[in-house]
Scaffold this active site. Structure first.
Site, short mmCIF file in Angstrom:
data_model
loop_
_atom_site.label_atom_id
_atom_site.label_comp_id
_atom_site.label_asym_id
_atom_site.label_seq_id
_atom_site.Cartn_x
_atom_site.Cartn_y
_atom_site.Cartn_z
N ASP A 38 -45.69 -39.16 -16.67
CA ASP A 38 -45.96 -40.56 -17.15
C ASP A 38 -47.39 -41.04 -16.49
O ASP A 38 -47.92 -41.89 -17.33
CB ASP A 38 -44.52 -41.51 -16.50
CG ASP A 38 -43.32 -41.21 -16.97
OD1 ASP A 38 -43.18 -40.65 -18.11
OD2 ASP A 38 -42.35 -41.46 -16.52
N GLU A 74 -50.05 -40.24 -18.81
CA GLU A 74 -50.27 -40.72 -20.05
C GLU A 74 -50.78 -42.35 -19.37
O GLU A 74 -51.76 -42.87 -20.16
CB GLU A 74 -48.97 -41.07 -20.50
CG GLU A 74 -48.29 -39.92 -21.31
CD GLU A 74 -46.81 -39.90 -21.74
OE1 GLU A 74 -46.41 -39.27 -22.41
OE2 GLU A 74 -46.17 -41.06 -21.27
N GLU A 100 -48.25 -46.54 -19.64
CA GLU A 100 -47.59 -45.29 -19.93
C GLU A 100 -47.42 -45.36 -21.51
O GLU A 100 -47.71 -44.43 -22.26
CB GLU A 100 -46.45 -45.07 -19.26
CG GLU A 100 -45.61 -43.88 -19.68
CD GLU A 100 -44.25 -43.72 -19.12
OE1 GLU A 100 -43.38 -43.35 -19.73
OE2 GLU A 100 -43.98 -44.55 -17.87
N ASP A 140 -49.20 -42.87 -24.35
CA ASP A 140 -48.35 -41.77 -25.01
C ASP A 140 -48.97 -42.02 -26.67
O ASP A 140 -49.09 -40.95 -27.29
CB ASP A 140 -46.82 -42.19 -24.95
CG ASP A 140 -46.03 -41.35 -25.89
OD1 ASP A 140 -46.17 -40.02 -25.58
OD2 ASP A 140 -45.43 -41.97 -26.69
#
Length: 225
Positions: free
Chosen positions: A118, A121, A45, A49
């Site tokens: 989450d 990502e 995650e 991002d």
């Protein structure tokens, strides 16, 4: 590693067949299912991002080459925020293949916005690790679709908009205060109050502090307008 039929079907929805299927398994494993022999998706995650951020930064720059930084920043923020990631995750039914612990399952984790964002990502990072940046970029742009073109020039989340409202009136940033929490640990409900130094305030409740803060900010903006 051989993927389950559900994960194979998810690969089709995602549009990427993994050379290293263990990456996909890790990307869909929530921390509530982690163990000494099973990694969760938190590190992916973190990486995803950053990959998403680079893809969207390039995309908004390319789409509007005359826009200033001040115009690009809110569009970028709208494209990479958790709410947008969760929308995309829902479109490809990512929730169906998430590996969740019992408490998350019982509290409707497959539909939770923060959890879906989450995981989306993490999946982006898994694609990046599996096939490199260009494949990850193409996957993201395909999944985000027309969002890059249709995101509003003044797109901002409610907390950002409220902070800008306060700054324009020489007020300090809004405060967000938790005034209540209810429900069991596996399905909490938070009530947050957004408060301005000038005295105006509004509260809202949601299943996560982040969502409650956004909802309270939106409620206060609406009352101010």
């Amino acid at each position: 590693m051989k993927l389950s039929a559900e994960l194979k079907a998810f690969e089709v929805r995602l549009g990427h067949e993994f050379f290293q299927p263990e990456l996909l398994v890790r990307a869909v494993t929530h921390s509530s299912m982690s163990s000494p022999t099973r990694d969760d998706n938190q590190r992916l995650e973190f990486l995803g991002d950053r990959v998403l951020g680079l893809v969207m930064a390039e995309a908004v720059l390319e789409h509007d080459q005359a826009a200033s930084e001040g115009q690009l920043a809110p569009r970028f923020n709208a494209l990479v925020r958790k709410e947008t990631c969760a929308e995309v995750a829902a479109e490809i039914d990512l929730g169906r293949v998430l590996k969740l612990g019992r408490s998350e399952m019982l509290s409707g984790g497959r539909r939770k916005q923060a959890l879906l964002g989450d995981a989306m990502e993490a999946v982006i990072a898994a694609v990046y690790r599996d096939a490199g940046f260009e494949i990850a970029k193409n996957t993201v742009l395909r999944l985000w679709g027309d969002r890059v073109k249709t995101v509003k020039a003044d797109a901002r989340d409610a907390k950002t908009a409220l902070q800008e409202w306060a700054q324009a009136r020489a007020l300090p940033p809004p405060e967000y205060i938790q005034i209540a929490r209810s429900g069991p640990d596996h399905a909490p409900q938070f009530t947050i109050e957004a408060r301005l130094k000038s005295g105006e305030h509004q509260s809202a409740s949601a299943g996560s502090k982040r969502q409650a803060e956004q909802a309270a900010a939106q409620a206060l903006l609406s009352s101010l307008n």
